[in-house]
Design a protein around this motif. Structure first.
Motif, short mmCIF file in Angstrom:
data_model
loop_
_atom_site.label_atom_id
_atom_site.label_comp_id
_atom_site.label_asym_id
_atom_site.label_seq_id
_atom_site.Cartn_x
_atom_site.Cartn_y
_atom_site.Cartn_z
N LYS A 3 48.61 31.62 108.77
CA LYS A 3 48.33 31.87 107.35
C LYS A 3 48.16 33.37 107.11
CE LYS A 3 46.97 27.73 105.09
NZ LYS A 3 47.13 26.55 105.93
N ALA A 49 46.84 33.01 95.74
CA ALA A 49 45.42 33.25 95.50
C ALA A 49 44.99 34.56 96.17
CB ALA A 49 44.60 32.10 96.09
N ASN A 75 40.41 15.89 103.19
CA ASN A 75 41.87 15.92 103.20
C ASN A 75 42.42 15.19 104.43
OD1 ASN A 75 42.52 17.17 100.82
ND2 ASN A 75 42.53 19.23 101.69
N GLU A 97 39.82 32.66 100.55
CA GLU A 97 40.60 32.92 99.34
C GLU A 97 40.02 32.31 98.08
OE1 GLU A 97 44.56 31.47 100.30
OE2 GLU A 97 44.16 29.63 99.19
N GLU A 98 40.50 32.85 96.99
CA GLU A 98 40.13 32.44 95.64
C GLU A 98 40.42 30.95 95.44
OE1 GLU A 98 42.25 33.49 91.32
OE2 GLU A 98 43.07 34.21 93.20
N PHE A 99 39.53 30.23 94.78
CA PHE A 99 39.73 28.83 94.44
C PHE A 99 40.63 28.75 93.21
CE2 PHE A 99 38.42 25.16 91.85
CZ PHE A 99 38.66 24.13 92.74
N LEU A 100 41.72 28.00 93.33
CA LEU A 100 42.65 27.89 92.21
C LEU A 100 42.51 26.53 91.55
CD1 LEU A 100 45.91 29.28 93.85
CD2 LEU A 100 44.37 30.49 92.30
N GLU A 114 48.78 20.24 91.80
CA GLU A 114 49.62 20.61 92.95
C GLU A 114 50.98 19.96 92.87
OE1 GLU A 114 47.80 20.73 96.94
OE2 GLU A 114 45.91 20.47 95.88
N LEU A 125 50.10 27.92 97.37
CA LEU A 125 48.93 27.65 98.22
C LEU A 125 49.30 27.88 99.68
CD1 LEU A 125 47.52 24.33 96.74
CD2 LEU A 125 46.45 26.58 96.62
N GLU A 126 50.48 27.41 100.04
CA GLU A 126 50.90 27.52 101.44
C GLU A 126 52.40 27.29 101.54
OE1 GLU A 126 49.91 24.30 104.02
OE2 GLU A 126 50.36 22.79 102.51
N VAL A 141 37.58 29.13 99.02
CA VAL A 141 38.28 28.32 100.03
C VAL A 141 38.31 29.08 101.35
CG1 VAL A 141 40.39 27.04 100.55
CG2 VAL A 141 39.68 27.34 98.17
N VAL A 167 37.74 23.48 101.14
CA VAL A 167 37.44 23.88 99.77
C VAL A 167 35.93 23.77 99.58
CG1 VAL A 167 37.82 23.33 97.33
CG2 VAL A 167 39.70 23.07 98.97
N LYS A 224 39.85 29.00 105.26
CA LYS A 224 40.95 28.37 106.01
C LYS A 224 41.11 28.98 107.39
CE LYS A 224 43.75 27.64 101.89
NZ LYS A 224 45.09 27.74 101.27
N MET A 272 50.43 25.48 93.25
CA MET A 272 49.40 25.10 92.28
C MET A 272 49.91 25.54 90.92
SD MET A 272 46.42 23.62 92.11
CE MET A 272 45.08 23.89 93.27
N ALA A 305 41.90 23.69 106.00
CA ALA A 305 41.58 24.33 104.71
C ALA A 305 40.35 23.65 104.15
CB ALA A 305 42.75 24.20 103.74
#
Ligand code: AMP
Ligand code: GLY
Length: 428
Positions: free
Chosen positions: A105, A120, A226, A187-190, A194, A284-285, A143, A157, A145, A275, A155
């Motif tokens: 990542k 993000a 998840n 990272e920033e929460f979005l 999805e 996101l990925e 988040v 959240v 990860k 997202m 990941a």
């Protein structure tokens, strides 16, 4: 003489690939390593693990395989593509260097930053204390990860700062994910909805598949931890034609160009986890493979032969290719072993597969199944992907659960609300 194709892997995604490739008039025979009980009924299974690259290469040479199609990320990130190519075998999938788009990542996020691909805001850490300080500075939700691969579970959240501190401890102090947590991305929460956007890439051009959406959380209403994915459907109504065009221009082509510029041209399936929030698209990925379970509804809907596209990506250009899709919606419900994604039992006999096979416009793709004394038994967390076509998400959902309801085993677990967002849209 027709082609011999080897599919690498043994999950639901690989069953769908085998099923689809088998229908190609170009193909004489399909092998799968290691496969599962459902795949064994449609292809010749070879008892070699998906990451045993030396043995797979030996088999491919001996059997005269014309094309290797790699399902999971594991063999890709350890260089199966490079090894097959070195042996002169055609292979569909990214090289080890290019698969870093999923395998690291940190690599992926740094690529986004360098080439202005929307994602993000983030920071990478190799030590816990600066990561904690960054969380305190940014606040929650946030988040955390693992940079490396963690079977879809890396990941976390976090709704509160405390949760984020505990996630940092789990990854960096307790090392719950091993080496995958050597580096951590915070990272920033979005917010938003999805969507999975997958293309077949030849190093330069992108042939987009239809849109899809999966349900990652284990619980109904998309709650709880998840998983690899509890169900999926295609198309995803959130992906409008306008957003599709923008995703190609703002995400897919810039990424393919960036990978070429970085000296690792990308070839194979390129999967953007997006997202979508109004007209905002963020990545996101990326995955270096098809989604599982997205593959099951996608390939069940695909009317065109997929083999020319796979071969073109591996050896030439996908530029002038087009894919034709069934206008109906396709929806896949995963039937899992109770307890998944935590610990679960294996070896339960599965009943009702014949009755399910009689449901029109439905197909049961196998994931964690195994033949034990002639009986199909469970052998993994995600066991079956029951997939159906119908009018809209409402019709496909009804048909899929009709087939699901034929099947049972001890402690089976199935979400009953797969496709709920698309169904709610149809109700208006
Ligand atoms: P990833 O492995 O990065 O795709 O993350 C797995 C799942 O975690 C995603 O499919 C999202 O549901 C959720 N997730 C990851 N990153 C974020 C983010 N920045 N904001 C909100 N949710 C996220
Ligand atoms: N279904 C999500 C994935 O394959 O990564």
């Amino acid at each position: 003489m027709g082609m011999k194709v080897l599919v690498v892997g043994g999950g639901g995604r690989e069953h769908a690939l085998v099923w689809k490739i088998n229908q190609s008039p170009l193909v004489e025979k399909v092998f799968c390593a290691p496969g599962n009980a459902g795949i064994a009924a449609e292809a010749e299974c070879v008892p070699i693990g998906a990451e045993d690259i030396a043995a797979l290469k030996g088999f491919a040479l001996e059997a005269g395989i014309d094309l290797v199609v790699v399902g999971p990320e594991g063999p890709l990130v350890v260089g199966i593509t490079d090894a097959m190519r070195d042996a002169g075998i055609n292979v569909f999938g990214p090289t080890e260097k290019a698969a870093a788009i999923e395998g690291s990542k940190t690599f992926m996020k740094n690529l986004f930053a360098k080439y202005d691909i929307p994602t993000a805001a983030y920071k990478v850490f190799t030590e816990a204390e600066p990561a904690r300080a960054y969380v305190r500075e940014q606040g929650a939700p946030i988040v955390v990860k693992t940079s490396g691969l963690a079977a879809g579970k890396g990941a976390i959240v976090c709704q509160t700062e405390e949760e984020a501190m505990s996630a940092i401890d789990r990854i960096m102090v307790d090392r719950e994910f091993g080496d995958a947590g050597d580096e951590v991305v915070v990272e920033e929460f979005l917010v938003g909805e999805e969507c999975s956007f997958i293309g077949i890439v030849d190093g330069e051009n992108v042939l987009a598949l239809a849109s899809s959406q999966d349900h990652k959380a284990v619980g109904e209403g998309d709650t709880g931890p998840n998983t690899g994915g509890m169900g999926a459907y295609s198309p995803a109504p959130v992906m409008t034609p306008e957003l599709h065009e923008r995703t190609m221009n703002e995400v897919m082509y810039p990424t393919v160009k960036a990978m070429a510029a970085e000296g690792c041209p990308y070839q194979g399936f390129l999967y953007a986890g997006l997202m979508i929030d109004g007209d905002q698209i963020k990545v996101l990925e990326f995955n270096a493979r098809m989604g599982d379970p997205e593959t099951q509804p996608l390939l069940y809907r695909l009317k065109s032969d997929i083999v020319p596209a796979l071969m073109a990506s591996a050896t030439g250009s996908v530029k002038d290719l087009e894919l034709e899709w069934d206008a109906r919606t396709s929806l896949c419900v995963v039937m899992a072993a109770g307890g998944y994604p935590g610990s679960y039992a294996k070896g339960a006999a599965i009943s009702g597969l014949d009755a399910a096979a009689g449901v029109e416009d439905a197909k049961v793709f196998h994931a964690g199944t195994k033949l034990v004394d002639g009986v199909v038994a469970t052998s993994g967390g995600r066991v079956l992907g029951v997939t159906a076509l119908g009018e809209g998400a409402t019709g496909a959902q009804k048909r899929a659960y009709e087939a699901v309801d034929c099947i049972s085993w001890k402690d089976v677990y199935t979400r009953r609300d797969i496709g709920h967002r698309a169904v709610a849209r149809e109700k208006g």
